[in-house]
Design a protein around this motif. Structure first.
Motif, mmCIF file in Angstrom:
data_model
loop_
_atom_site.group_PDB
_atom_site.id
_atom_site.type_symbol
_atom_site.label_atom_id
_atom_site.label_comp_id
_atom_site.label_asym_id
_atom_site.label_seq_id
_atom_site.Cartn_x
_atom_site.Cartn_y
_atom_site.Cartn_z
ATOM 1 N N ARG A 81 3.021 6.593 10.537
ATOM 2 C CA ARG A 81 4.028 6.292 11.399
ATOM 3 C C ARG A 81 5.422 6.408 10.929
ATOM 4 N NH1 ARG A 81 3.740 -0.040 13.393
ATOM 5 N NH2 ARG A 81 5.511 0.885 14.688
ATOM 6 N N PHE A 82 5.633 6.440 9.566
ATOM 7 C CA PHE A 82 6.805 6.659 8.982
ATOM 8 C C PHE A 82 7.072 8.269 8.990
ATOM 9 C CE2 PHE A 82 9.399 7.448 4.863
ATOM 10 C CZ PHE A 82 10.398 7.067 5.279
ATOM 11 N N ILE A 87 9.090 4.722 12.834
ATOM 12 C CA ILE A 87 9.716 3.451 12.166
ATOM 13 C C ILE A 87 10.681 4.266 11.141
ATOM 14 C CG2 ILE A 87 8.016 1.913 12.547
ATOM 15 C CD1 ILE A 87 6.976 2.231 9.599
ATOM 16 N N ASN A 88 11.727 3.456 10.783
ATOM 17 C CA ASN A 88 12.745 3.823 9.803
ATOM 18 C C ASN A 88 12.330 3.379 8.378
ATOM 19 O OD1 ASN A 88 13.177 1.217 9.732
ATOM 20 N ND2 ASN A 88 15.286 1.275 10.977
ATOM 21 N N GLU A 89 12.925 3.740 7.464
ATOM 22 C CA GLU A 89 13.000 3.386 6.124
ATOM 23 C C GLU A 89 12.559 2.100 5.567
ATOM 24 O OE1 GLU A 89 13.756 4.459 1.544
ATOM 25 O OE2 GLU A 89 14.947 5.646 2.916
ATOM 26 N N GLU A 90 13.683 1.416 6.348
ATOM 27 C CA GLU A 90 13.925 -0.217 6.075
ATOM 28 C C GLU A 90 12.724 -0.854 6.630
ATOM 29 O OE1 GLU A 90 16.603 -3.920 8.053
ATOM 30 O OE2 GLU A 90 17.460 -1.753 7.490
ATOM 31 N N GLU A 91 12.199 -0.603 7.911
ATOM 32 C CA GLU A 91 11.099 -1.060 8.571
ATOM 33 C C GLU A 91 9.750 -0.571 7.792
ATOM 34 O OE1 GLU A 91 9.152 -1.761 12.792
ATOM 35 O OE2 GLU A 91 10.966 -0.330 12.677
ATOM 36 N N PHE A 92 9.660 0.323 7.169
ATOM 37 C CA PHE A 92 8.504 0.713 6.223
ATOM 38 C C PHE A 92 8.408 -0.144 5.059
ATOM 39 C CE2 PHE A 92 7.035 3.320 2.825
ATOM 40 C CZ PHE A 92 5.582 3.766 3.298
ATOM 41 N N ARG A 93 9.412 -0.102 4.372
ATOM 42 C CA ARG A 93 9.346 -0.997 3.303
ATOM 43 C C ARG A 93 8.865 -2.364 3.494
ATOM 44 N NH1 ARG A 93 12.601 1.588 -1.376
ATOM 45 N NH2 ARG A 93 13.159 3.684 -0.454
ATOM 46 N N ARG A 94 9.590 -2.953 4.651
ATOM 47 C CA ARG A 94 9.282 -4.359 4.921
ATOM 48 C C ARG A 94 8.004 -4.638 5.191
ATOM 49 N NH1 ARG A 94 9.039 -6.740 9.718
ATOM 50 N NH2 ARG A 94 9.757 -5.041 10.649
ATOM 51 N N LEU A 95 7.358 -3.616 6.108
ATOM 52 C CA LEU A 95 5.774 -3.708 6.448
ATOM 53 C C LEU A 95 5.015 -3.548 5.068
ATOM 54 C CD1 LEU A 95 5.894 -2.132 9.830
ATOM 55 C CD2 LEU A 95 5.826 -4.307 9.541
ATOM 56 N N THR A 98 4.771 -6.480 3.264
ATOM 57 C CA THR A 98 3.749 -7.458 3.866
ATOM 58 C C THR A 98 2.404 -7.265 3.571
ATOM 59 O OG1 THR A 98 5.677 -7.614 5.715
ATOM 60 C CG2 THR A 98 3.338 -8.705 5.884
#
Length: 101
Positions: A81-82, A87-95, A98
């Motif tokens: 997805r990245f 999705i952007n890098e911030e959302e990638f790192r957050r997910l 998790t």
């Protein structure tokens, strides 16, 4: 190779092998007490049926394992997805954080 192409020739050869079980020139046959009588023919049919059934079972089971697609794990899906820009890098790192928990 289709399953029918494997089984039909084997089943077609059973009566011929049962007819020659007493040997050429024998007039006793299975029904008249030669050998083990009717029960011997039935047991031979049961034996070959079990052998053929086992072969069919193994072929179907082996072919079933090859066709089953492997599912990608969650992190692989996230990386895809990245990479696709969904999705952007911030959302990638957050997910990813998790998933690593």
């Amino acid at each position: 190779m289709k399953l029918k192409e494997l089984i039909l020739p084997l089943l077609a050869s059973l009566p011929a092998s049962m007819a020659q079980a007493d040997g050429p020139g024998s007039w006793t046959g299975h029904m008249w007490g030669g050998g083990y009588g009717f029960m011997g023919g039935f047991m031979m049919l049961l034996f070959w049926g079990a052998v053929i059934g086992l072969i069919v079972f193994l072929v179907v089971r082996m072919r079933g394992n090859e066709t089953r697609p492997s599912e990608p794990d969650a992190q692989e899906m996230l990386r895809r997805r990245f990479a696709n820009g969904e999705i952007n890098e911030e959302e990638f790192r957050r997910l990813k954080a998790t998933l690593d928990e």
